[in-house]
Design an enzyme around this catalytic site. Structure first.
Site, mmCIF file in Angstrom:
data_model
loop_
_atom_site.group_PDB
_atom_site.id
_atom_site.type_symbol
_atom_site.label_atom_id
_atom_site.label_comp_id
_atom_site.label_asym_id
_atom_site.label_seq_id
_atom_site.Cartn_x
_atom_site.Cartn_y
_atom_site.Cartn_z
ATOM 1 N N LYS A 48 9.191 8.665 -7.446
ATOM 2 C CA LYS A 48 9.311 7.205 -7.535
ATOM 3 C C LYS A 48 10.552 6.952 -8.390
ATOM 4 O O LYS A 48 10.451 6.723 -9.598
ATOM 5 C CB LYS A 48 8.056 6.613 -8.183
ATOM 6 C CG LYS A 48 8.069 5.107 -8.360
ATOM 7 C CD LYS A 48 7.671 4.371 -7.108
ATOM 8 C CE LYS A 48 7.538 2.872 -7.379
ATOM 9 N NZ LYS A 48 7.203 2.129 -6.148
ATOM 10 N N GLY B 22 0.798 -1.222 0.000
ATOM 11 C CA GLY B 22 0.000 0.000 0.000
ATOM 12 C C GLY B 22 0.827 1.267 0.000
ATOM 13 O O GLY B 22 0.322 2.350 0.333
#
Length: 235
Positions: free
Chosen positions: A37, A14
Site C-alpha cells: 500500500k 472494498g
C-alpha cells in the site's frame, strides 16, 4: 513473480478486503505473497509511527512477513486525498520516487504474488501533474478492478475500465464487492447489474463478495479466485 495493481471504482469500494483475500487465497495454495500500500491517508499515531489499518491488513497477509515500512512507505494522518495529505505534511508525491521504491522492494522481496493497492479510484491526484494511475502505467502492471456494488456502480465500473484501457493497461480481472446492504437485499436487481458488468467489462470476473457483517479474508475467500499469474519481466 506476478505483480498486479489493485484499484477501485471509488473510495471504500472494498479494495483492501479483496487484496487481502486474494493474498490469503494465494498463501493457502502454497504461494509466497506480498501486499503493498504505497500511499495511505487516514493513519493513526502510534509509538512506532503512523499506521494505517489497510496497510496493516496487507502486512498480515504478506508471507513470509515483512516490515510495515515495506508495505506502506508513504503514510499520512488525515483521511483526505493523498496529494492534500502530503501537502499538509510538507511533502510532494512523485511517481518516479514510488517506482524507484517499489522497484527496490520487488527486487529485494520477490514473491509468487504481489498486489499493489492504490488509493481511492483510478484518477486520484498525486500532485499537480500526476495521478495514481501513472504508477501502474510506469510499471506496466496489469490491473484488478474492485467494483463497489451499489447504486451507480455500472457507470463507475464502466468508466474505470474505459480509463484503464485508454491508459494502455490490461484489465486482468474485476471483483464485485457488495458495499450497500440495501443493494444486497434487492437480489434480482443485483443479479441484473452483475449480468451487465460481466457483459460489458473487458476482463474476467474473479468473484463477487456478498455484503458481510464482519468482513475478513477468511469470510470472503470462498467467493474469489486468483487471476492467471503472469510473470513480471520488466519494470
Amino acid at each position: 513473480m506476478s505483480v498486479f495493481f489493485v484499484t477501485g471504482t471509488d473510495t471504500d469500494a472494498g479494495k483492501t478486503l479483496v487484496t487481502s483475500t486474494l493474498l490469503a487465497t494465494a498463501s493457502a495454495q502454497g504461494l509466497t505473497t506480498l501486499g503493498l500500500k504505497p500511499i495511505a491517508s487516514g493513519s493513526r499515531v502510534t509509538p512506532e509511527g503512523l499506521r494505517n489499518s489497510d496497510a496493516l491488513a496487507l502486512q498480515v497477509q504478506s508471507m513470509p512477513p515483512v516490515s510495515y515500512a515495506t508495505v506502506n512507505p508513504w503514510a499520512f494522518e488525515p483521511a483526505i486525498a493523498p496529494h492534500l495529505a502530503a501537502s499538509e505534511a510538507g511533502q510532494v508525491l512523485k511517481v518516479s520516487n514510488m517506482v524507484a521504491t517499489l522497484g527496490t522492494t520487488l527486487a529485494q522481496t520477490p514473491r509468487d504474488l504481489t498486489l499493489i493497492e492504490g488509493a481511492g479510484g483510478w484518477r486520484v491526484p498525486l500532485n499537480d501533474r500526476e495521478d495514481i494511475c501513472d504508477l501502474p502505467h510506469a510499471m506496466h502492471l496489469p490491473v484488478i478492478l474492485v467494483v463497489g456494488l451499489k447504486l451507480g456502480c455500472l457507470n463507475h465500473a464502466r468508466l474505470s475500465a474505459e480509463a484503464i484501457a485508454a491508459d494502455g493497461l490490461t484489465l486482468a480481472g474485476w471483483v464485485g464487492s457488495v458495499v450497500d446492504p440495501a443493494f444486497a437485499i434487492e437480489s434480482t436487481r443485483l443479479a441484473d447489474n452483475l449480468e451487465i458488468l460481466k457483459r460489458t467489462l473487458p476482463g474476467p470476473c474473479l468473484g463477487v463478495i456478498p455484503y458481510l457483517e464482519a468482513p475478513s479474508p477468511e469470510a470472503a475467500k470462498p467467493y474469489l479466485s486468483l487471476p492467471p499469474l503472469p510473470t513480471l519481466e520488466t519494470l
